[in-house]
Design an enzyme around this catalytic site. Structure first.
Site, PDB file in Angstrom:
ATOM      1  N   ARG A  42       6.304   6.509  -2.163  1.00  9.11           N
ATOM      2  CA  ARG A  42       7.129   5.303  -2.102  1.00  9.11           C
ATOM      3  C   ARG A  42       8.215   5.407  -1.031  1.00  9.11           C
ATOM      4  O   ARG A  42       8.676   4.379  -0.519  1.00  9.11           O
ATOM      5  CB  ARG A  42       7.755   5.024  -3.467  1.00  9.11           C
ATOM      6  CG  ARG A  42       6.780   4.335  -4.395  1.00  9.11           C
ATOM      7  CD  ARG A  42       7.417   4.082  -5.731  1.00  9.11           C
ATOM      8  NE  ARG A  42       6.663   3.078  -6.482  1.00  9.11           N
ATOM      9  CZ  ARG A  42       6.854   2.838  -7.765  1.00  9.11           C
ATOM     10  NH1 ARG A  42       7.755   3.516  -8.443  1.00  9.11           N
ATOM     11  NH2 ARG A  42       6.137   1.906  -8.376  1.00  9.11           N
ATOM     12  N   LYS A 207      -2.978   2.157 -22.527  1.00  8.62           N
ATOM     13  CA  LYS A 207      -2.840   1.073 -23.499  1.00  8.62           C
ATOM     14  C   LYS A 207      -3.564  -0.210 -23.119  1.00  8.62           C
ATOM     15  O   LYS A 207      -3.381  -0.742 -22.030  1.00  8.62           O
ATOM     16  CB  LYS A 207      -1.366   0.742 -23.678  1.00  8.62           C
ATOM     17  CG  LYS A 207      -0.607   1.761 -24.503  1.00  8.62           C
ATOM     18  CD  LYS A 207       0.810   1.294 -24.584  1.00  8.62           C
ATOM     19  CE  LYS A 207       1.598   1.982 -25.674  1.00  8.62           C
ATOM     20  NZ  LYS A 207       2.980   1.475 -25.620  1.00  8.62           N
ATOM     21  N   GLY A 357       1.688   2.870  -9.202  1.00 10.70           N
ATOM     22  CA  GLY A 357       2.337   4.166  -9.155  1.00 10.70           C
ATOM     23  C   GLY A 357       1.423   5.298  -9.598  1.00 10.70           C
ATOM     24  O   GLY A 357       1.187   6.245  -8.848  1.00 10.70           O
ATOM     25  N   GLY A 381       3.036  -2.229 -12.226  1.00 10.30           N
ATOM     26  CA  GLY A 381       3.289  -3.465 -12.962  1.00 10.30           C
ATOM     27  C   GLY A 381       3.279  -4.674 -12.035  1.00 10.30           C
ATOM     28  O   GLY A 381       2.719  -5.722 -12.363  1.00 10.30           O
TER      29      GLY A 381
END
Ligand code: 3PG
Ligand code: MG
Length: 400
Positions: A42, A207, A357, A381
């Site tokens: 990043r 998840k 990420g 996200g």
């Protein structure tokens, strides 16, 4: 989407001697023991924007969050090591302010010469950054905006956050999209537009609940959806299989069953998995068929037959999006699934995008060649919410 003003527009106006506030996403993973930066992807991703501003003689004021401190200083989340690494990569020292909008920040910014770079301390050391209260956020945004004559958003990983530095500062300063944000939006808009087919999406991670919205949004548009990672066990359970002590979201089983019914055969699930006695790097483990998971063992990776099947689907693809590891790749015993899928993606004659990420870090941690992917997004996200078709506060703020 209206056209974004870009860094080139700002450079064309001339930035020499002007203070340019750059919101970056320097939220890099740190080693829990040593605090060392374990993946600087990043930081490297914002170098094109920062380099262009330095070269043009701007006074560059960089701000970012790191981790999730609770609105007050917390040394484990200091950006100080990031300032050091950024300086190494830029080949010039980065002046680090030990607070975000206080005395240190004010003097650091005031002392900048043309072409120099400052980094402010973690934005989230201030409650105003993430506040839901518009006035509290606005007051913090006023303080930040005082450090810039113009604002550049290059924090793609944070554009889905309605935070002061992302959403409120651009309302206060002339604003443009940085090179990274522009590239990310250009690439992802290809996926939401008319992707070349077959369009194959690979989703992993732990998840289902995190991925539900994107699965819903993608089902009508993709040709194949390959599901691995911890979340595959909730889907396997929905098919009536026993999953032992694997990760299971019980309250999502009905949802998964419903998705499978509506998927028209587009969803591919693992046919074999690697099961272990415990969640540990040295746990005893074996590969089993998905209908043979022992009741006392847990699945930590997809198996070789699954990799072969998924790879076959990927080899047909013309467009690929991948988010989320296939297993616990940080442990060598459970890394083969993620490695196998990543290699299949690089071999496919397709435009491939790695979202996020974790998956981007996996690519680098496994020593894969980054340039063999079409694009590696810096936003997890953010890229998922973009594909869901949601309005991203940071992008919307740049369009106004
Ligand atoms: C990320 O790592 O996902 C981004 O930096 C955003 O961080 P956040 O999820 O804590 O807002
Ligand atoms: Mg996140």
């Amino acid at each position: 989407m209206s056209a974004l003003r870009t860094l080139d527009d700002l450079l064309a106006e001339g930035v020499s001697g002007r203070r340019v506030l750059v919101r970056a996403d320097l939220n890099v993973p740190l080693d829990k023991q040593t605090g060392a930066i374990t993946d600087d992807g990043r930081i490297r991703a914002v170098l094109p924007t920062l380099g262009a501003l330095v070269e043009a003689g701007a006074k560059v004021v960089v701000c970012s969050h790191l981790g999730r401190p609770k609105g007050a200083p917390d040394p484990q989340f200091s950006l100080s090591p990031v300032a050091g690494r950024l300086g190494e990569l830029l080949g010039a020292p980065v002046h680090f302010a030990t607070d975000t909008v206080g005395e240190s920040a004010r003097s650091t910014v005031a002392d900048l010469a043309d072409g120099q770079v400052a980094l402010l301390e973690n934005l989230r050391f201030n409650a105003g950054e993430t506040s839901k209260d518009e006035a509290e956020r606005g007051a913090f945004a006023d303080q930040l905006a005082a450090f810039g004559d113009a604002y550049v958003d290059d924090a793609f990983g944070a554009v889905h956050r309605k935070h002061a530095s992302v959403f409120d500062v651009p309302a206060r300063l002339p604003h443009v999209a940085g090179r990274l944000v522009l590239r990310e939006v250009e690439v992802l808009s290809k996926l939401t537009g008319a992707p070349e087919r077959p369009y194959v999406v690979v989703l992993g991670g732990s998840k289902v609940s995190d991925k539900l919205a994107v699965i819903e949004a993608l089902l009508p548009t993709v040709d194949r959806l390959l599901i691995g990672g911890g979340m595959c066990f909730t889907f396997l359970k929905a098919q009536g299989l026993e999953v032992g002590t694997s990760l299971l979201e019980k309250d999502m089983v009905d949802t998964c069953r419903n998705l499978l019914e509506r998927a028209d055969g587009k969803i591919l699930l693992p046919v074999d998995v690697v099961v272990a006695d415990a969640f540990a790097p040295d746990a005893a483990h074996d590969t089993v068929r998905v209908d043979g998971i022992p009741s006392h063992r847990l699945g930590l990776d997809v198996g070789p037959e699954t990799v072969a099947g998924f790879s076959a689907a990927l080899s047909q693809a013309k467009t690929i999006f991948w988010n989320g590891p296939m297993g616990v790749f940080e442990m060598p015993a459970f890394a083969a699934g993620t490695r196998g899928i990543a290699e299949a993606i690089t071999k496919a004659d397709a435009f491939s995008v790695v979202g996020g990420g974790d998956s981007a870090a996996a690519v680098r941690a496994l020593g894969l060649d980054e340039s063999s992917f079409g694009h590696i997004s810096t936003g997890g996200g953010a890229s998922l919410e973009y594909l869901e078709g949601k309005t991203l506060p940071g992008i919307a703020a740049l369009e106004n």
